[in-house]
Design an enzyme around this catalytic site. Structure first.
Site, PDB file in Angstrom:
ATOM      1  N   CYS A 113      -2.583  13.255 -24.673  1.00 55.81           N
ATOM      2  CA  CYS A 113      -3.064  13.829 -23.413  1.00 55.81           C
ATOM      3  C   CYS A 113      -2.156  14.940 -22.885  1.00 55.81           C
ATOM      4  O   CYS A 113      -2.590  15.774 -22.102  1.00 55.81           O
ATOM      5  CB  CYS A 113      -3.235  12.734 -22.366  1.00 55.81           C
ATOM      6  SG  CYS A 113      -4.498  11.553 -22.870  1.00 55.81           S
ATOM      7  N   HIS A 259      -4.297  16.522 -15.862  1.00 55.77           N
ATOM      8  CA  HIS A 259      -5.026  15.971 -17.007  1.00 55.77           C
ATOM      9  C   HIS A 259      -6.034  14.952 -16.478  1.00 55.77           C
ATOM     10  O   HIS A 259      -5.709  14.134 -15.604  1.00 55.77           O
ATOM     11  CB  HIS A 259      -4.046  15.305 -17.967  1.00 55.77           C
ATOM     12  CG  HIS A 259      -4.703  14.362 -18.910  1.00 55.77           C
ATOM     13  ND1 HIS A 259      -5.658  14.783 -19.807  1.00 55.77           N
ATOM     14  CD2 HIS A 259      -4.573  13.018 -19.078  1.00 55.77           C
ATOM     15  CE1 HIS A 259      -6.082  13.726 -20.491  1.00 55.77           C
ATOM     16  NE2 HIS A 259      -5.453  12.648 -20.069  1.00 55.77           N
ATOM     17  N   ASN A 289     -12.437  11.357 -20.435  1.00 52.72           N
ATOM     18  CA  ASN A 289     -11.117  11.858 -20.821  1.00 52.72           C
ATOM     19  C   ASN A 289     -11.238  12.510 -22.209  1.00 52.72           C
ATOM     20  O   ASN A 289     -11.477  11.815 -23.194  1.00 52.72           O
ATOM     21  CB  ASN A 289     -10.141  10.673 -20.831  1.00 52.72           C
ATOM     22  CG  ASN A 289      -8.735  11.080 -21.228  1.00 52.72           C
ATOM     23  OD1 ASN A 289      -8.489  12.189 -21.707  1.00 52.72           O
ATOM     24  ND2 ASN A 289      -7.797  10.162 -21.040  1.00 52.72           N
TER      25      ASN A 289
HETATM   26  N1  COA Z   1     -17.057  -2.717 -18.460  1.00 54.82           N
HETATM   27  C1  COA Z   1     -17.077  -3.866 -17.780  1.00 54.82           C
HETATM   28  N2  COA Z   1     -16.013  -4.678 -17.672  1.00 54.82           N
HETATM   29  C2  COA Z   1     -14.887  -4.305 -18.271  1.00 54.82           C
HETATM   30  C3  COA Z   1     -14.789  -3.098 -19.000  1.00 54.82           C
HETATM   31  C4  COA Z   1     -15.946  -2.291 -19.083  1.00 54.82           C
HETATM   32  N3  COA Z   1     -15.963  -1.128 -19.758  1.00 54.82           N
HETATM   33  N4  COA Z   1     -13.550  -2.994 -19.484  1.00 54.82           N
HETATM   34  C5  COA Z   1     -12.861  -4.065 -19.085  1.00 54.82           C
HETATM   35  N5  COA Z   1     -13.676  -4.869 -18.347  1.00 54.82           N
HETATM   36  C6  COA Z   1     -13.349  -6.121 -17.696  1.00 54.82           C
HETATM   37  C7  COA Z   1     -12.155  -6.817 -18.305  1.00 54.82           C
HETATM   38  O1  COA Z   1     -12.541  -7.556 -19.444  1.00 54.82           O
HETATM   39  C8  COA Z   1     -11.684  -7.697 -17.175  1.00 54.82           C
HETATM   40  O2  COA Z   1     -12.466  -8.845 -17.127  1.00 54.82           O
HETATM   41  P1  COA Z   1     -11.816 -10.269 -16.726  1.00 54.82           P
HETATM   42  O3  COA Z   1     -11.264 -10.079 -15.345  1.00 54.82           O
HETATM   43  O4  COA Z   1     -12.978 -11.179 -16.812  1.00 54.82           O
HETATM   44  O5  COA Z   1     -10.742 -10.525 -17.755  1.00 54.82           O
HETATM   45  C9  COA Z   1     -12.022  -6.868 -15.936  1.00 54.82           C
HETATM   46  O6  COA Z   1     -12.983  -5.893 -16.351  1.00 54.82           O
HETATM   47  C10 COA Z   1     -10.822  -6.162 -15.345  1.00 54.82           C
HETATM   48  O7  COA Z   1     -10.137  -5.529 -16.357  1.00 54.82           O
HETATM   49  P2  COA Z   1      -8.795  -4.787 -16.061  1.00 54.82           P
HETATM   50  O8  COA Z   1      -8.276  -4.220 -17.328  1.00 54.82           O
HETATM   51  O9  COA Z   1      -7.904  -5.659 -15.276  1.00 54.82           O
HETATM   52  O10 COA Z   1      -9.323  -3.609 -15.117  1.00 54.82           O
HETATM   53  P3  COA Z   1      -8.519  -2.540 -14.356  1.00 54.82           P
HETATM   54  O11 COA Z   1      -8.864  -2.639 -12.940  1.00 54.82           O
HETATM   55  O12 COA Z   1      -7.074  -2.512 -14.729  1.00 54.82           O
HETATM   56  O13 COA Z   1      -9.167  -1.200 -14.918  1.00 54.82           O
HETATM   57  C11 COA Z   1      -8.757   0.601 -16.447  1.00 54.82           C
HETATM   58  C12 COA Z   1      -9.076  -0.860 -16.284  1.00 54.82           C
HETATM   59  C13 COA Z   1      -8.603   0.891 -17.921  1.00 54.82           C
HETATM   60  C14 COA Z   1      -9.923   1.429 -15.885  1.00 54.82           C
HETATM   61  C15 COA Z   1      -7.470   0.904 -15.655  1.00 54.82           C
HETATM   62  O14 COA Z   1      -6.447   0.031 -16.026  1.00 54.82           O
HETATM   63  C16 COA Z   1      -7.010   2.324 -15.864  1.00 54.82           C
HETATM   64  O15 COA Z   1      -7.605   3.248 -15.369  1.00 54.82           O
HETATM   65  N6  COA Z   1      -5.890   2.521 -16.571  1.00 54.82           N
HETATM   66  C17 COA Z   1      -5.417   3.848 -16.943  1.00 54.82           C
HETATM   67  C18 COA Z   1      -6.224   4.292 -18.115  1.00 54.82           C
HETATM   68  C19 COA Z   1      -6.010   5.713 -18.483  1.00 54.82           C
HETATM   69  O16 COA Z   1      -6.057   6.578 -17.652  1.00 54.82           O
HETATM   70  N7  COA Z   1      -5.792   5.969 -19.770  1.00 54.82           N
HETATM   71  C20 COA Z   1      -5.659   7.243 -20.313  1.00 54.82           C
HETATM   72  C21 COA Z   1      -4.293   7.771 -20.042  1.00 54.82           C
HETATM   73  S1  COA Z   1      -4.091   9.323 -20.740  1.00 54.82           S
END
Ligand code: COA
Length: 332
Positions: A113, A259, A289
């Site tokens: 990224c 980004h 992304n």
């Molecule tokens: N659709 C529905 N549910 C989903 C899912 C999807 N696509 N992906 C994960 N879940 C579920 C999980 O299984 C989890 O379920 P559970 O509570 O029953 O175990 C629940 O949603 C919460 O997951 P969690 O990972 O705790 O969610 P979060 O609030 O942390 O959000 C991201 C996840 C990835 C959106 C968040 O962590 C994020 O934005 N991180 C940064 C990612 C990023 O920017 N990456 C690129 C960097 S360059």
């Protein structure tokens, strides 16, 4: 003093639009979950025949035209991607070939990224060292072919899209301070495992196997919450580093293009810095992304919308896998 200026910008995304609703045919997810967590509404995916260098060709053609350049005017290519056409060689040489460019050097940058800002910094250094005068800098990705689009991979799969952005940069030796003012590059490899595709690679079996596939090691894996926590610290830090270096303050910033990882990250960064919404550009809702391509795609939209005028202070900032993070301050 020689200054590097961006003289042409282009973007290209494949025509196929995949909405959050479309994703439900492959995985258990919902439009609401994706929008709320990331801001993404839709992304573009390539067809089977299209590779990363094909997207780069289209974006580069537009950037070259805007700069008033022909492929033979370019002295060097820097190609940022984590999704190259082949395991090796990199995509830079393929772009050189597909654009019928002369036998100029082509270098691939693997900084995910942060790849575009790393590439821009490298181009700036080459130009200021008078090694080259005109460089084509590209960020392009085809993520869709490598994602695990089953429910198991949904946390990553919903976030990424395909696309390309390209800029032409040139050196100018005049009295103006327009151009790239400063760049800052960082990494912290102890977090490599927080966002990676583990295999195949030389740390393990080099060849793809059923074992690798069944263990899910060939698809990207992310510790989303940890990525989030680091990103919202590193973005403001590296933006302030750039501003401090040029003796500017947040009030001097006319536009920040972060980004496009996640709308919540961009919003948290904006709030931490106290910047008004109109000074931070976001388009993740339409593209997801696109990793190395997000910043040049956004820059091309910003220019199309007339959001940058001569003399404006533009800040680019990125954070991603590695971890790597980077910034650039540009007097437009
Ligand atoms: N659709 C529905 N549910 C989903 C899912 C999807 N696509 N992906 C994960 N879940 C579920 C999980 O299984 C989890 O379920 P559970 O509570 O029953 O175990 C629940 O949603 C919460 O997951 P969690 O990972 O705790 O969610 P979060 O609030 O942390 O959000 C991201 C996840 C990835 C959106 C968040 O962590 C994020 O934005 N991180 C940064 C990612 C990023 O920017 N990456 C690129 C960097 S360059």
């Amino acid at each position: 003093m020689i200054r590097t200026r961006i003289t042409g910008v282009g973007r290209y995304v494949p025509p196929r639009v995949v909405t959050n609703h479309d994703l439900k045919q492959w995985m258990d997810t919902s439009d609401e979950w994706i929008r709320e967590r990331s801001g993404i509404v839709e992304r573009h995916w390539v067809d089977e025949k299209t590779a990363t260098s094909d997207l780069a060709v289209e974006a580069s053609k537009i950037a070259l035209e805007q700069a008033g350049k022909k492929p033979e005017d370019v002295d060097f290519i820097i190609f940022a991607t984590l999704s190259s056409d082949y395991y090796f060689p990199g995509s830079g040489v393929l772009l050189q070939h597909k654009l019928n460019m002369p036998k100029v050097g082509a270098m691939d940058v693997r900084n995910q990224c942060s790849g575009f800002v790393y590439s821009l910094a490298t181009a700036n250094a080459f130009i200021r060292a008078e090694m080259y005068k005109t460089i084509l800098v590209v960020g392009a990705e085809v993520h869709s072919k490598g994602l695990d689009i089953s429910t198991e991979g949904r946390d990553v799969a919903v976030l990424f899209g395909d696309g390309a952005g390209a800029v032409v940069v040139e050196g100018f030796d005049d009295d103006s301070d327009r151009g790239i003012l400063t760049t800052h590059l960082h990494s912290q490899g102890k977090y490599a495992e927080y966002l990676w595709t583990e295999a195949p690679g030389s740390a393990g079996p080099r060849h793809i196997s059923h074992e690798i596939l069944e263990a899910g090691k060939a698809a990207p894996k992310m510790r989303g919450r940890d990525v989030f926590k680091h990103a919202i610290v590193r973005f403001p830090e590296v933006i302030m580093e750039a501003l401090n270096t040029i003796g500017a303050t947040l009030d001097d910033v006319d536009l920040l293009i972060p980004h496009q990882a996640n709308l919540r990250i961009s919003e948290a960064v904006r709030q931490r810095l106290g910047l008004p919404p109109e000074k931070v550009y976001n388009n993740i809702e339409r593209y997801g992304n696109t990793t190395a391509a997000t910043i040049p795609i956004a820059l091309s939209e910003v220019l199309e919308k007339g959001m940058l005028k001569e003399g404006d202070l533009l800040i680019l900032a990125a954070f991603g896998s590695g971890f790597t993070w980077a910034s650039a301050a540009i007097r437009w």
